[in-house]
Structure formats: C-alpha cells, structure tokens
Design a protein around this motif. Structure first.
Motif, PDB file in Angstrom:
ATOM      1  N   UNK A 177       0.832  -1.210   0.000  1.00 54.67           N
ATOM      2  CA  UNK A 177       0.000   0.000   0.000  1.00 54.67           C
ATOM      3  C   UNK A 177       0.862   1.253   0.000  1.00 54.67           C
ATOM      4  N   UNK A 222       2.538   1.784  -3.419  1.00 56.61           N
ATOM      5  CA  UNK A 222       1.553   2.241  -4.420  1.00 56.61           C
ATOM      6  C   UNK A 222       1.138   3.682  -4.160  1.00 56.61           C
ATOM      7  N   UNK A 268     -10.569  -9.696  -6.925  1.00 53.98           N
ATOM      8  CA  UNK A 268     -10.885  -9.657  -8.348  1.00 53.98           C
ATOM      9  C   UNK A 268     -10.948  -8.191  -8.759  1.00 53.98           C
ATOM     10  N   UNK A 281     -12.296  -6.081 -11.792  1.00 49.15           N
ATOM     11  CA  UNK A 281     -13.195  -6.328 -12.927  1.00 49.15           C
ATOM     12  C   UNK A 281     -13.369  -7.818 -13.188  1.00 49.15           C
ATOM     13  N   UNK A 337      -6.623  -4.583   4.455  1.00 51.16           N
ATOM     14  CA  UNK A 337      -5.294  -4.392   3.869  1.00 51.16           C
ATOM     15  C   UNK A 337      -5.311  -4.715   2.379  1.00 51.16           C
ATOM     16  N   UNK A 338      -5.944  -5.825   2.027  1.00 51.09           N
ATOM     17  CA  UNK A 338      -6.037  -6.180   0.602  1.00 51.09           C
ATOM     18  C   UNK A 338      -6.825  -5.104  -0.145  1.00 51.09           C
ATOM     19  N   UNK A 375      -6.972  -2.013   0.495  1.00 51.63           N
ATOM     20  CA  UNK A 375      -6.172  -0.798   0.338  1.00 51.63           C
ATOM     21  C   UNK A 375      -5.238  -0.916  -0.862  1.00 51.63           C
ATOM     22  N   UNK A 376      -4.431  -1.994  -0.900  1.00 53.28           N
ATOM     23  CA  UNK A 376      -3.496  -2.057  -2.033  1.00 53.28           C
ATOM     24  C   UNK A 376      -4.206  -2.298  -3.348  1.00 53.28           C
ATOM     25  N   UNK A 377      -5.299  -3.068  -3.323  1.00 51.38           N
ATOM     26  CA  UNK A 377      -5.944  -3.340  -4.613  1.00 51.38           C
ATOM     27  C   UNK A 377      -6.685  -2.106  -5.130  1.00 51.38           C
ATOM     28  N   UNK A 394      -5.555   0.885  -4.698  1.00 50.71           N
ATOM     29  CA  UNK A 394      -4.486   1.727  -5.246  1.00 50.71           C
ATOM     30  C   UNK A 394      -3.963   1.178  -6.578  1.00 50.71           C
ATOM     31  N   UNK A 395      -4.002  -0.136  -6.767  1.00 54.36           N
ATOM     32  CA  UNK A 395      -3.664  -0.698  -8.082  1.00 54.36           C
ATOM     33  C   UNK A 395      -4.689  -0.219  -9.120  1.00 54.36           C
ATOM     34  N   UNK A 396      -5.950  -0.250  -8.745  1.00 54.62           N
ATOM     35  CA  UNK A 396      -6.990   0.205  -9.680  1.00 54.62           C
ATOM     36  C   UNK A 396      -6.843   1.699  -9.987  1.00 54.62           C
ATOM     37  N   UNK A 401      -4.022   3.264 -10.091  1.00 51.69           N
ATOM     38  CA  UNK A 401      -2.908   3.391 -11.036  1.00 51.69           C
ATOM     39  C   UNK A 401      -3.339   2.961 -12.439  1.00 51.69           C
ATOM     40  N   UNK A 402      -4.153   1.914 -12.514  1.00 54.15           N
ATOM     41  CA  UNK A 402      -4.655   1.488 -13.828  1.00 54.15           C
ATOM     42  C   UNK A 402      -5.473   2.611 -14.456  1.00 54.15           C
ATOM     43  N   UNK A 439     -12.739   0.831 -12.289  1.00 51.52           N
ATOM     44  CA  UNK A 439     -12.675  -0.599 -12.019  1.00 51.52           C
ATOM     45  C   UNK A 439     -13.573  -0.972 -10.860  1.00 51.52           C
ATOM     46  N   UNK A 440     -13.958  -2.212 -10.898  1.00 49.07           N
ATOM     47  CA  UNK A 440     -14.651  -2.807  -9.782  1.00 49.07           C
ATOM     48  C   UNK A 440     -13.665  -3.711  -9.053  1.00 49.07           C
ATOM     49  N   UNK A 441     -13.491  -3.478  -7.762  1.00 51.09           N
ATOM     50  CA  UNK A 441     -12.509  -4.218  -6.974  1.00 51.09           C
ATOM     51  C   UNK A 441     -13.274  -5.021  -5.917  1.00 51.09           C
ATOM     52  N   UNK A 442     -13.102  -6.334  -5.928  1.00 46.86           N
ATOM     53  CA  UNK A 442     -13.981  -7.253  -5.195  1.00 46.86           C
ATOM     54  C   UNK A 442     -13.141  -8.094  -4.241  1.00 46.86           C
ATOM     55  N   UNK A 443     -13.277  -7.829  -2.938  1.00 48.10           N
ATOM     56  CA  UNK A 443     -12.474  -8.539  -1.939  1.00 48.10           C
ATOM     57  C   UNK A 443     -13.359  -9.463  -1.108  1.00 48.10           C
TER      58      UNK A 443
END
Lengths: 415, 408
Positions: free
Chosen positions: A190, A193, A372, A374, B181-182, B184-186, B188-190, B192-193, B201-205
C-alpha cells in the motif's frame, strides 16, 4: 471499459529491483509481480533466499533442487531471479545499472546492510531521482532497537497479538500462522503504491521506512486507544465477543478425516437468537428466562456455551453451518486445510491455482491474489529458479555483451 | 526537495460506506492523505455502538473508542440512501469522487439503484471497492459472515492455540484487518490502472480469501496436496519450537533460534549451565532436532527462567539470537522504540473538554510526503455543511429541508 478484459496487468511497465527475502518481503513484491510489474529478485551468488530451503517439501524424489519448497513458490510467483555477488565492486556496478532502470527498490534487511554496500537511499537517488525505495526491517531504520533481529512469530509477540489471545487464565497463546509476515507486506504494498501515485503526478521519488513491529501493533483494534483513554489492560477474551453472545466455536461430530471439528457461530441480536432456537428446538436453549435477550445470554454465557456445544456435538459441521445460514444466522465451518481445498464449495476453484515447475515434475497449489479486479484475478506465473534469469537480465536489460557476461561468470559475480 | 505535509494520496476523495470489515481500509487511505468521507445514516452508523468506551461516556455514539480508532482522520457526512433524494445526492457526490468503498451484501447497492453500473454512468473513472464475506460471486456469496466466521472459513482460525483447547480466535478481528489491507493495495492498483488507462474498475475482496493469505506458511496447501497432511493447532513444531517462555520476573519472551545460530545457542546454554545438555554431535542434525523438540523446549524454558525478560532480550539480541518480549498493551504504550519512532499520535478531542488521546499511528514513514497531522474522529454528520453546501452547492433552504426530512 474494464481493465479486466483487455489488460489484466495494471502494473505493467513498472520494474522492481527486489532484495526482499524470507516471507514478509516476498509476499509484498508478489503483489507487484502478479499484477504485471517486472519484479527482479536479487539473490547473492553465495547465499540464496533461505526460504528456498526450509518448509514444505514435495515427495523426496524432488529434494535435490533448491526451489521446490511450497512456501517459497507461494511467495515468489511471477518474478524473475538473478544472482549478484554484492561484496564485489563489479557486483555493485551491476546492481546500480539495474537500479538506474528500476522504479522501485525493496529490501527487508536489518541494520545498515544496504548503506554498507553503498546502496542506501541517499546513494541511489543520485543515480535515479524518481526512485521509490522501501525498507522494512522489524524495528524500522531508526531508534535504539533498530538492529534487533526477529522473524514472523517473534513479531506477533512483539506487536501485542499473542498477549491479547487465548482463554482467561491461560498463558499468552500463539497465533498458528506467522501473521505479521502476511499483514506487514500488505502495508508495504500500500505504501509503495501510494508513493507511486505521488511520483506519477510529480516525478518525485522517496524513501519509505516501514517497521513490521509498528505494522503489527497497529492491528490491535482500539486496544491501544483504550489504554490511552482508560488505562485498560484487557483480559484474554477466549472466543467471546465483548458485546454479544453466543460468539465462539462449538464442537461438532467427528468426521472420518479428522475428529477435531468446530462450528463457528455468532448471534448478534435477539431476532437471530429466536430463529436459532426455533430451528434447533433444543429444550435447554429454548428457556426464555435464561437466554431470551442478549443481556441474559451474556449473563449466562458459560451455561449458554455448554448447552450449544451439547447440541452441536451431535451434528456434522458442514451440514449444520449450511442449515443455520439458510436461516440467516452467521455460522461457518472452522475449516482445516482439507476443508479449504476439498470441501469448501468455492475456494479450490476461486482461490487456488496449480502451477508447475520448469521441468514439469512438481505441481504447486498456490494462493491466487485474494481480489478480483473487474472480475479477474491476477495472472500468475511460477516462481523462478535460483538465478534463472541471469542471462536474460544481464544481457537484454543491463546491456552486457555475451563476452562481458562470460567474464562476470568467470569472476564469480554470477554463477 | 521540499517536503509536503499532505500525504502521498492528497487530492483523492474516498466515499467510505464501509461497516466493520472495511473501516481499517478507509483509515489507511486517510492516513496516507486521501480525503475519506464516512457516509453514515442519519443518527450515525452501527459501529458507533461498539465498545470499549471512553469512561463515563458509555453508549455515547461520539465516545465509542472502536469508532474513534477506526475513523480517525476521516470526515463524516450523514445521508439516507434508502430515500430517492438521498440516492440522488449520493450520485452527485460520486461524480466528484475517486473511490466508493462499501461492505454491503452483494446486490444490495444495485437494488437501491446505486450499484457499480449506475455509478459508472455518472463517473466512468470511478473505482468501486467492495469487501464481503465471500466475494461478489460464487457459491457462498449470500452467506452472512463476520470476523470470527471469516477467520474460521479461511482456515486461519483452525491453526490457533493448542490441541488441548478449542481453536482460538485471532486477537482484534484479524480477518477484517486482512480484508482491509487487501482492499487498500488493490484499490491503489486500480487507481494506477485508471491513471494510465483512463478507466474505472470494480474491486472485489472476499474476507475468506484475504484471511486465507495468512495461512501460506503454517498451512501451506502443498502439505495436503503432496502428503495428505493436515496442519493442526500448535503447529509451530514443524519449523521451530513453541516459542513463548516465562522469564524469572513472570513476564514472557518469544524465542526463535534460526538453524544458522544453533551452535551459538548451544554455546550460550552451555555457558549458563542450562539443562538438558545439547552439546553432543547428534544435536547438530536438524532432522534429529525436529524429532526431539521436547528437550530443546526444556532448554529454552530453563534458560528463560534464569533471566528477567528484558535482560534475556538484551543478552539474546547481543548474541544475535531472535529473542523479543511478548508485549502487553501497557508494554507497547511505553515501548522505547515505538516512542522514539513517533508511533503514537496525540489527538485533541475538543468535544470532550480538550481530552488528549494517543492513537496508534502508521506502520511507515515517508521521507517526502509526510502525512498530515492527525485529526480527531468526526462527529455524526460533522461535515454535512462542507459536503452539501461547499461541494454540492446546495442552497440553504433545500439543505434545511433535507435535514428536516431526515435525508441528511
């Protein structure tokens, strides 16, 4: 519109020069590798990442190789691996070439290791001003205990998790998993990023100093705030919840593969309790004078738990959990590893992927990234062998000629 | 380079609809400098009814330490998403936001007409992050769950404690922390994308899957697929020894002896005349050690009994042994290293007579983008005026009506 369909690698184009080793570090850089960054794992030509050699091993015929450990292969998916002897001038020159072409440098060494190599942030930003560098020793890079050594199970203890777990009157209890090894890397991912977000806007790189101790201590919920406000040092709660009952695990009927079976059950309000008692029709638990309200259930919690255990111990855990969920009651199976892989209706397919080693001999059952984007999970490649990408990285990326590469091999910089 | 004091995520706006499973995600994003707006129903969200409490303020929704901990640095705006006008206002907020974070049952936001697809029409670059017990899809997606069942269903709970007792729940709802935690980083990945590809994006944890990541070592899947082994509680044995030992002063220490330090450890035991004697050659073999854990544990225990905890840690560390204290809450609060590294952040609660509380702080320090100073957790709807008048430009008479009609 979605990255999922046309680009499952949102971090493509980023390069990570990765000095992480053991578990906590590699579990962080794995996030970047699986989502498309080029992560180049740097190992010493004299000393490989110890975790290649410890832990779960495939059947003995495979033992000769250094990279068949299940844990290593689960923490290093999708990466490349090179060797460099950093105790030589030439090795330092090689690694600086790589760092000049990288976006991110990571390490989890304790003490001043990187500085002693001339690879501290102040040195590296001269060759790559936009660089983001993260270091994550247990104690951080400053303070009187910055050189303390500790590994995952120590960090849980240090961070206060052990002391807060277990049943009242028992010694502090361990957490089975080396929990901080899997939580700290997600703080690290985190932070990197977030720093990338800033760099993409401004062109400014920076140094991030992460203490795994602090990461773990920040996962204690409101306990430290409660101490600050009220000087409370809480009792170990066992499996109880502070606000409601029942909340805990209850023994179930033995199964053929494992006799140690437990239902996890949590009933947060009186309405759910009413549905529960109607469903199971147990004469003891139907006693409204003892159990009808949450306050009563909290008052008679031991009695309550004994009566529920008496009921559950005659039932098969998966069937019981399903029956309770059908009534909207929060229940689950305390899954052992074979449950997770064979009995859970979703996990094997959703969460695990089989990856095969280079020779096609060993199959690793590997966790996917637990998200996931998308509707797609990250595309994973297998973990690299020791030094597998030496030639590719040294020649294609770093620009050494075949003759120069041969000289580096002869000099022992690469094996 | 000049430092800034707004954090690396300054200029991101997060609409945080999360319940307990996602509160820590919003907290991390706020800590990193994002503007995190907690959207609560009029009257306040359910997490405000959770203890522990500020002493003497039990059941005051502004004094739940659970709320103060997880929502520090956030703003609070009240909105009734069950009413059509609330949904319209929410969509207006979404138009100027980067992320929506929510933890409702899959399909619930859709049924209100404010699910991902309708929000994407308003803001094509929106990141829509959800945390649910078992993910948006899949066979168990409609099952209910909490931190206990999340830990149970992930395989994490089964591993904690000892075989002589039931599995122990992880302290402090770790399944929720892993999910956050997941998230948060995911997220931030979205983000950046989005900045490189210009799409949302849709981010699904799934809490179950996030918590399962903590089992990668202790219950490595290959133990079972290769050997049919089931890791049990007390399962530290396959890699070391049970590692908590009582010291002379009745405090506890955690000891791990790495194989490369074995001989140094034995030498220390020998100098201290610790029984049993582990100097004979057979103990150099790691497989022999694995099969004779009891003697090794006895030596650990006898060594620990000889020292006060902090002395054992000091001497052990000077001998490069991995020995640390098993810290209690009060140990942590006074911990030299945490104090030296400015881990605790003092926050003034002007709503409680300028009471000063120390919040546990971040895991990391940034050299350039210093995080902003901590601000206290928000009162219910404290930032309504900011959001509705300043951001959405709603006229005063409409604002008053919305309040009266319990929409905000």
């Amino acid at each position: 519109m979605s990255i999922g369909l046309n680009n499952p690698k949102p971090l493509e184009g980023l390069r990570v020069c990765d000095f992480f080793w053991l578990i906590a570090g590699p579990a962080c850089s794995r996030v970047f590798a699986d989502w498309g960054a080029e992560v180049i794992k740097v190992e010493s030509s004299n000393r490989l990442d110890e975790i290649r050699q410890t832990g779960s091993w495939p059947p003995d015929s495979m033992r000769s190789a250094d990279s068949h450990n299940g844990v290593f292969n689960d923490c290093n998916t999708s990466k490349k691996a090179i060797q460099v002897d950093l105790n030589t001038e030439k090795g330092i020159e090689v690694i600086k070439r790589l760092i000049a072409k990288s976006d991110i440098v990571t390490n989890n060494f304790t003490g001043e290791r990187m500085d002693r190599w001339g690879l501290g942030y102040e040195d590296l930003k001269k060759i790559n001003p936009e660089l983001i560098m993260l270091t994550m020793p247990v104690m951080g890079t400053t303070g009187p205990q910055r050189n303390f050594g500790a590994i995952g199970n120590n960090v849980i203890a240090l961070g206060g998790i052990n002391y807060a777990m277990g049943f009242p009157g028992t010694p502090p209890t361990g957490m089975g998993p080396l929990y901080s090894d899997f939580a700290a890397p997600y703080f690290a991912a985190s932070a990197i990023l977030a720093a990338l977000y800033h760099r993409d806007k401004t062109g400014e790189g920076q140094f991030i100093d992460l203490a795994q101790f602090q990461a773990t201590a920040s996962l204690l919920g409101p306990a430290l705030l409660d101490y600050s406000a009220n000087k409370t040092v809480p009792e170990r709660p066992g499996n109880t919840h502070p606000d409601f009952a029942p909340h805990g695990v209850y023994p179930c009927a033995p199964a053929t593969h494992n006799s140690d079976r437990w239902l996890a059950l949590s009933i947060e309000n009186d309405l759910a309790w009413q549905r529960f008692t109607e469903l199971i029709a147990d004469p003891v638990l139907s006693d409204k004078s003892k159990f009808a309200t949450n306050d009563l259930r909290k008052t008679h919690e031991t009695l309550l738990n004994d009566a529920i255990a008496n009921y559950t111990s005659n039932h098969e855990v998966w069937a019981l959990a399903g029956k309770l969920q059908d009534e909207g009651i929060t229940a689950g199976v305390t899954q052992d590893l074979s449950d997770v892989l064979d009995r859970d209706p979703g996990m094997r397919v959703q969460h695990f992927e089989n990856l095969t080693d280079l020779a096609g001999r060993v199959t690793y059952t590997t966790h996917r990234q637990p998200v996931r984007i998308n509707e797609q999970t990250a595309p994973m490649g297998r973990a690299p062998l020791f030094g597998e990408h030496n030639y590719e990285v040294y020649t294609n990326l770093l620009g050494y000629s075949d003759i120069e590469y041969a000289q580096l091999v002869a000099a022992g910089i690469v094996n | 380079m000049p430092q800034n004091n707004s954090g690396p995520l300054a200029d991101l706006r997060i609409l945080d609809l999360a319940g307990e499973s996602g509160l820590f995600c919003g907290r991390m994003l706020a800590e990193l400098g994002a503007e995190v707006i907690k959207l609560e129903p009029p009257g306040g969200d359910a997490f405000r009814s959770r203890g522990p409490w500020l002493a003497g303020e039990e059941n005051n929704p502004e004094a739940s330490l659970y709320h103060l901990h997880y929502n520090v640095n956030k703003k609070s705006v009240t909105i009734n998403l069950l009413k059509p006008e609330g949904q319209i206002l929410f969509k207006q907020m979404v138009a100027s936001s980067d992320v929506v974070l929510e933890t409702m049952t899959p399909g619930e936001m859709d049924s209100l007409g404010i699910g991902f697809e309708s929000l994407q029409e308003i803001n094509p670059e929106l990141i829509y992050t959800t945390i649910t017990p078992f993910g948006q899809n899949g066979p168990l997606s409609q099952w209910s769950g909490n931190a206990l069942t999340g830990a149970a269903m992930s395989g994490l709970l089964y591993l904690n404690g000892d075989m002589s007792e039931p599995p122990n729940q992880p302290a402090a709802e770790q399944a929720y922390h892993m999910a956050s935690l997941v998230a948060t980083w995911s997220t931030l990945i979205a983000i950046r994308a989005r900045s490189t590809k210009c799409v949302g994006s849709r981010v699904d944890i799934s809490v179950q899957e996030a918590a399962a990541m903590a089992t990668v070592q202790t219950a490595n899947a290959n133990f079972y697929t290769w050997h049919g082994e089931l890791p049990m509680r007390g399962g530290m044995r396959h890699f070391g020894s049970r590692h908590l030992y009582l010291c002379r002063d009745e405090k506890w220490a955690s000891i791990s002896i790495r194989p490369v330090r074995w001989h140094d450890f034995v030498q220390w035991l020998n100098e201290e005349k610790i029984e049993p004697d582990l100097t004979s050659e057979q103990w150099s073999d790691p497989f022999y050690r694995r099969d004779h854990q009891d003697e090794i544990e006895e030596a650990h225990a006898n060594l620990s009994k000889k020292f006060n905890r902090d002395e054992l840690v000091r001497v052990g560390q000077s001998r490069r042994m991995l020995i640390v204290p098993v810290n209690k809450i009060d140990d942590l609060s006074q911990h030299t290293q945490l104090r030296e590294r400015d881990f605790f952040k003092e926050v003034t609660y002007d709503n409680f007579a300028d009471l000063k509380l120390e919040h546990p702080g971040p895991a990391y320090q940034f050299s350039l983008t210093k995080p902003p100073a901590y601000t206290r957790a928000p009162l219910i709807g404290e930032h309504n005026h900011y959001m509705y008048s300043e951001v959405l430009n709603i006229a005063t008479d409409r604002y008053d009506r919305l309040a009266i009609e319990n929409i905000i």
